[in-house]
Scaffold this motif. Sequence first.
Motif, PDB file in Angstrom:
ATOM      1  N   TRP A   1      -6.304  -3.253   0.969  1.00 44.90           N
ATOM      2  CA  TRP A   1      -7.689  -3.094   0.607  1.00 44.90           C
ATOM      3  C   TRP A   1      -7.747  -4.250  -0.719  1.00 44.90           C
TER       4      TRP A   1
ATOM      5  N   ASN B   1       0.729  -1.305  -0.079  1.00 45.42           N
ATOM      6  CA  ASN B   1       0.252  -0.011   0.045  1.00 45.42           C
ATOM      7  C   ASN B   1       0.839   1.276  -0.061  1.00 45.42           C
TER       8      ASN B   1
ATOM      9  N   GLN C   1     -11.531  -2.994   2.861  1.00 43.45           N
ATOM     10  CA  GLN C   1     -10.336  -3.184   3.521  1.00 43.45           C
ATOM     11  C   GLN C   1     -10.513  -4.666   4.607  1.00 43.45           C
TER      12      GLN C   1
ATOM     13  N   GLU D   1     -15.886  -2.433  -5.930  1.00 45.86           N
ATOM     14  CA  GLU D   1     -15.590  -1.849  -4.709  1.00 45.86           C
ATOM     15  C   GLU D   1     -14.535  -2.320  -4.083  1.00 45.86           C
ATOM     16  N   MET D   2     -13.983  -1.587  -3.304  1.00 50.73           N
ATOM     17  CA  MET D   2     -12.611  -1.668  -2.537  1.00 50.73           C
ATOM     18  C   MET D   2     -12.954  -2.142  -1.107  1.00 50.73           C
TER      19      MET D   2
ATOM     20  N   TYR E   1      -2.365  -2.429  -4.389  1.00 47.86           N
ATOM     21  CA  TYR E   1      -3.549  -2.952  -3.432  1.00 47.86           C
ATOM     22  C   TYR E   1      -4.014  -4.196  -4.008  1.00 47.86           C
ATOM     23  N   CYS E   2      -4.550  -5.046  -3.084  1.00 49.60           N
ATOM     24  CA  CYS E   2      -5.224  -6.368  -3.431  1.00 49.60           C
ATOM     25  C   CYS E   2      -4.208  -7.202  -3.814  1.00 49.60           C
TER      26      CYS E   2
ATOM     27  N   HIS F   1     -10.413  -5.679  -4.022  1.00 52.10           N
ATOM     28  CA  HIS F   1     -11.299  -5.709  -4.888  1.00 52.10           C
ATOM     29  C   HIS F   1     -12.397  -6.846  -4.573  1.00 52.10           C
TER      30      HIS F   1
ATOM     31  N   TYR G   1      -4.965   2.053  -7.188  1.00 52.28           N
ATOM     32  CA  TYR G   1      -6.176   2.599  -7.122  1.00 52.28           C
ATOM     33  C   TYR G   1      -6.295   3.926  -7.235  1.00 52.28           C
TER      34      TYR G   1
END
Length: 326
Positions: free
Chosen positions: A67, A35, A60, A57-58, A40-41, A69, A47
């Motif tokens: 974070w 991050n 957490q 939508e992300m 992310y993800c 998807h 993002y």
Amino acid sequence: RNFRCDCGNSKFKNLQCKLFPDKSKVNSGNKYNDNFYGLYCTCKRPYPDPEDEIPDEMIQCIVCEDWFHGRHLGAVPPDSGDFHEMVCQACMDHCPFLWAYASQLAGKGLPASTKVNSLEDEGIVLKAEESEEQKKEIKKESGVEHQETKEEKQMEEFNEPSTSSGAASLNTLIFIQAVPKSEEPVCKLKELQSKQFFKKDTATFWPSNWRSKLCNCEECLKMYSELEVQFLTDECDTVLAYENKGTSDQETERRDPLMDTLNSMNRVQQVELIYEYNDLKTELTDYLRRFADEGTVVKREDIQHFFEEFQSRKRQRTNRMQYYCS
């Protein structure tokens, strides 16, 4: 949660922290993940992602704080109102004890009517086998119950009046006081693990107040510490707690200091303050407009001169008239 300010250490040259001058070169408490590089993800994408055309939508994870998807969680997320927190697949693997609670508390993105059947069909139903220690505990408990039953029968026999000639008196009753069995703290986790629970390679979704259901026995607290997830027992660490704090801070920022001051005054003081405020606003606006029209810069001396004249005019008005009835 695992990040502290880095100013003043080796990451910033020729910069000294003004709050804590004596800082170590490296903050050992910091844990950096993707991050910090804008990724992310599990897909390790930025993002917003300019190359991703799929609206998603992300969400957490409350453990690793990364974070994700929604489509990369391994399960369809429930409606936003049906869950409050999410634990990603990697963190579920890191904290396998959560699966025992998940069967009772969490939703895995499957309809309630088909959740068990679907998991059984896929062959991912895990039955926790009883260890030798658990079997011994069960035998001990059954032996205690058998002993208690015998004591109850003996107590009933003693409580009945004796009719034999050897009895001292028919009116004499013998009472046996039952000694309460010492109650040992029961581990909620062991109780759940002794039952059938489900495990799958997906993220899990949890309702509000689920953390209060976690066991707080000494053994479980030690396990939380070893896994570095002690915060799971802290109700102030929840997403809902942070949202409420953010809402409270926003309301504080939106509050008008002038209105707060007015509410603390009586009626006469309120009228005087409003009059002085409007007077100051009007005169200051007219004074600054001259500088704007001439295109000149307002200096500190100009502001001081304005307030000196304003205070002088205010004293003259106060000595000349009274704004309210005494």
